[in-house]
Write a protein that holds these residues in place. Structure first.
Motif, short mmCIF file in Angstrom:
data_model
loop_
_atom_site.label_atom_id
_atom_site.label_comp_id
_atom_site.label_asym_id
_atom_site.label_seq_id
_atom_site.Cartn_x
_atom_site.Cartn_y
_atom_site.Cartn_z
N LYS A 1 0.83 -1.21 0.00
CA LYS A 1 0.00 0.00 0.00
C LYS A 1 0.86 1.25 0.00
N SER A 2 2.12 1.11 0.38
CA SER A 2 3.02 2.26 0.38
C SER A 2 4.41 1.76 0.05
N ALA A 3 5.27 2.70 -0.28
CA ALA A 3 6.63 2.33 -0.67
C ALA A 3 7.39 1.73 0.51
N PRO A 4 8.23 0.73 0.25
CA PRO A 4 9.04 0.16 1.34
C PRO A 4 10.08 1.16 1.81
N LEU A 5 10.59 0.92 2.99
CA LEU A 5 11.69 1.68 3.55
C LEU A 5 12.96 0.84 3.48
N PRO A 6 14.12 1.45 3.70
CA PRO A 6 15.36 0.67 3.64
C PRO A 6 15.34 -0.58 4.51
N ASP A 7 14.76 -0.51 5.70
CA ASP A 7 14.69 -1.70 6.56
C ASP A 7 13.84 -2.79 5.92
N ASP A 8 12.81 -2.41 5.16
CA ASP A 8 11.99 -3.41 4.46
C ASP A 8 12.82 -4.12 3.39
N ILE A 9 13.64 -3.36 2.68
CA ILE A 9 14.52 -3.97 1.68
C ILE A 9 15.51 -4.90 2.36
N ARG A 10 16.06 -4.46 3.48
CA ARG A 10 16.99 -5.32 4.23
C ARG A 10 16.32 -6.63 4.62
N ASP A 11 15.04 -6.55 5.03
CA ASP A 11 14.32 -7.74 5.48
C ASP A 11 13.99 -8.70 4.35
N MET A 12 14.18 -8.29 3.09
CA MET A 12 13.93 -9.18 1.96
C MET A 12 15.11 -10.11 1.69
N LYS A 13 16.15 -10.02 2.50
CA LYS A 13 17.32 -10.90 2.37
C LYS A 13 16.87 -12.36 2.38
N GLY A 14 17.26 -13.09 1.34
CA GLY A 14 16.98 -14.52 1.29
C GLY A 14 15.57 -14.88 0.88
N GLY A 15 14.74 -13.89 0.59
CA GLY A 15 13.36 -14.17 0.22
C GLY A 15 13.12 -14.01 -1.27
N THR A 16 11.92 -13.54 -1.62
CA THR A 16 11.61 -13.28 -3.02
C THR A 16 12.61 -12.27 -3.57
N PRO A 17 13.21 -12.55 -4.72
CA PRO A 17 14.23 -11.63 -5.24
C PRO A 17 13.75 -10.19 -5.37
N ILE A 18 14.61 -9.28 -5.01
CA ILE A 18 14.33 -7.85 -5.07
C ILE A 18 14.47 -7.39 -6.52
N VAL A 19 13.50 -6.61 -6.98
CA VAL A 19 13.49 -6.13 -8.36
C VAL A 19 13.79 -4.63 -8.38
N SER A 20 14.73 -4.25 -9.24
CA SER A 20 15.05 -2.82 -9.35
C SER A 20 15.49 -2.49 -10.77
N LEU A 21 15.24 -1.23 -11.15
CA LEU A 21 15.74 -0.65 -12.39
C LEU A 21 16.19 0.77 -12.09
N THR A 22 17.00 1.33 -12.97
CA THR A 22 17.29 2.76 -12.87
C THR A 22 16.12 3.54 -13.45
N ALA B 1 27.52 -14.89 2.77
CA ALA B 1 28.38 -14.50 3.90
C ALA B 1 27.90 -13.27 4.66
N ILE B 2 27.11 -12.41 4.01
CA ILE B 2 26.75 -11.15 4.67
C ILE B 2 25.24 -11.10 4.96
N PRO B 3 24.85 -10.34 5.99
CA PRO B 3 23.45 -10.35 6.43
C PRO B 3 22.54 -9.37 5.69
N ILE B 4 23.09 -8.64 4.72
CA ILE B 4 22.27 -7.67 3.99
C ILE B 4 22.09 -8.15 2.55
N PRO B 5 21.03 -7.71 1.88
CA PRO B 5 20.79 -8.17 0.50
C PRO B 5 21.88 -7.71 -0.46
N THR B 6 22.21 -8.60 -1.39
CA THR B 6 23.08 -8.26 -2.50
C THR B 6 22.20 -8.03 -3.73
N ILE B 7 22.50 -6.95 -4.45
CA ILE B 7 21.76 -6.60 -5.67
C ILE B 7 22.73 -6.77 -6.83
#
Length: 277
Positions: free
Chosen positions: A7-28, A199-205
């Motif tokens: 319903k609203s845009a995610p925040l950085p912590d929401d992106i962090r919490d996507m680690k290991g889950g459904t792949p994060i989608v991004s474009l420029t 190896a790291i606890p934050i998402p890799t893009i």
């Protein structure tokens, strides 16, 4: 976190919490109309300094300025509702000191509405990342091929092969420990990208990294076939809009020269001067 469920845009912590889950989608994104097109489909959009090359015809990202990033950031901000917006910090805006980085990051966020900034560098930028995060500036890191450093890297080469892999792993650990909420891995061997991701606890893009990364990003003009000066190996073209656009322009030019455009349906009659029909 699907785009349709938000319903609203995610925040950085929401992106962090996507680690290991459904792949994060991004474009420029660089313009309002393009941001509107991708808003429902991306978890975050990046106002990348690649705009210098794909929109302004610069030979690299080194000539991009703060004013350019802010102008395009404002444009993209008008077009996103569901996706989070991240803005690149341009070359020369953060390397001098953590204090310089904070002043410019704060300006970008205040003037564009961005939720976070992205900066390039690993171990040597960890202090700056920690300084920004401690002062309320969420940071997306960027390691591997860092385009702002092409003059010291010797061009757009794959990074982290052989013995250099250990240094890249150290970079990834350093930015994660400094508080970055995610990290872009550019032009990194797939095996190393997978090792870093584990190896790291934050998402890799990934961009030219591995399908095993926690998410993927591409330059939208590359993906749509709008930027044709060169094509990197890691780019998949989902359309060929440059050739389609040139064909359309050629057809328009032919119609104008043949006086077949504008036709009757494209011009106004004089029966009712008050009518726009």
């Amino acid at each position: 976190m699907s785009a349709t469920a938000r319903k609203s845009a995610p925040l950085p912590d929401d992106i962090r919490d996507m680690k290991g889950g459904t792949p994060i989608v991004s474009l420029t994104a660089y313009t309002t109309p393009m941001a509107e097109m991708m808003d429902a489909h991306c978890d975050f959009v990046l106002v990348g300094d690649s705009l210098g090359m794909v929109l302004h015809g610069l030979p690299s990202t080194l000539g991009v300025t703060m004013d350019m990033m802010i102008m395009h950031g404002r444009a993209v901000g008008r077009g996103v509702k569901s996706a989070m917006m991240v803005v690149d910090m341009p070359f020369g805006s953060y390397e001098e000191s953590p204090a310089q980085a904070f002043r410019n990051a704060a300006r970008i966020m205040a003037e564009t509405g961005a939720a976070a900034v992205k900066l390039e560098g690993g171990v040597h930028m960890a202090e700056t990342i920690a300084f920004l995060v401690a002062r309320g500036v969420p940071v997306m890191a960027h390691i591997g091929l860092t385009p702002q450093s092409i003059n010291t890297l010797g061009g757009y080469k794959v990074q982290g092969r052989g013995d250099a892999g250990a240094a890249l792993m150290a970079d990834a650990r350093a930015v994660a420990e400094a508080g970055a909420f995610s990290v872009v891995l550019e032009k990194v061997p797939a095996t190393l990208a997978d090792e870093i991701t584990a190896a790291i606890p934050i998402p890799t893009i990934g961009i030219g990294a591995s399908a095993g990364c926690d998410g993927q990003i591409l330059v939208v003009d590359d993906m749509l076939g709008l930027f044709t000066r060169f094509k990197a190996k890691f780019v998949k073209r989902y359309a060929e809009l440059a050739s389609d656009g040139e064909a359309a322009i050629a057809a328009y030019a032919a119609d104008v020269r043949a006086r077949s455009f504008p036709a009757a349906e494209h011009v106004f009659g004089d029966a009712d001067p008050k009518s726009n029909a």
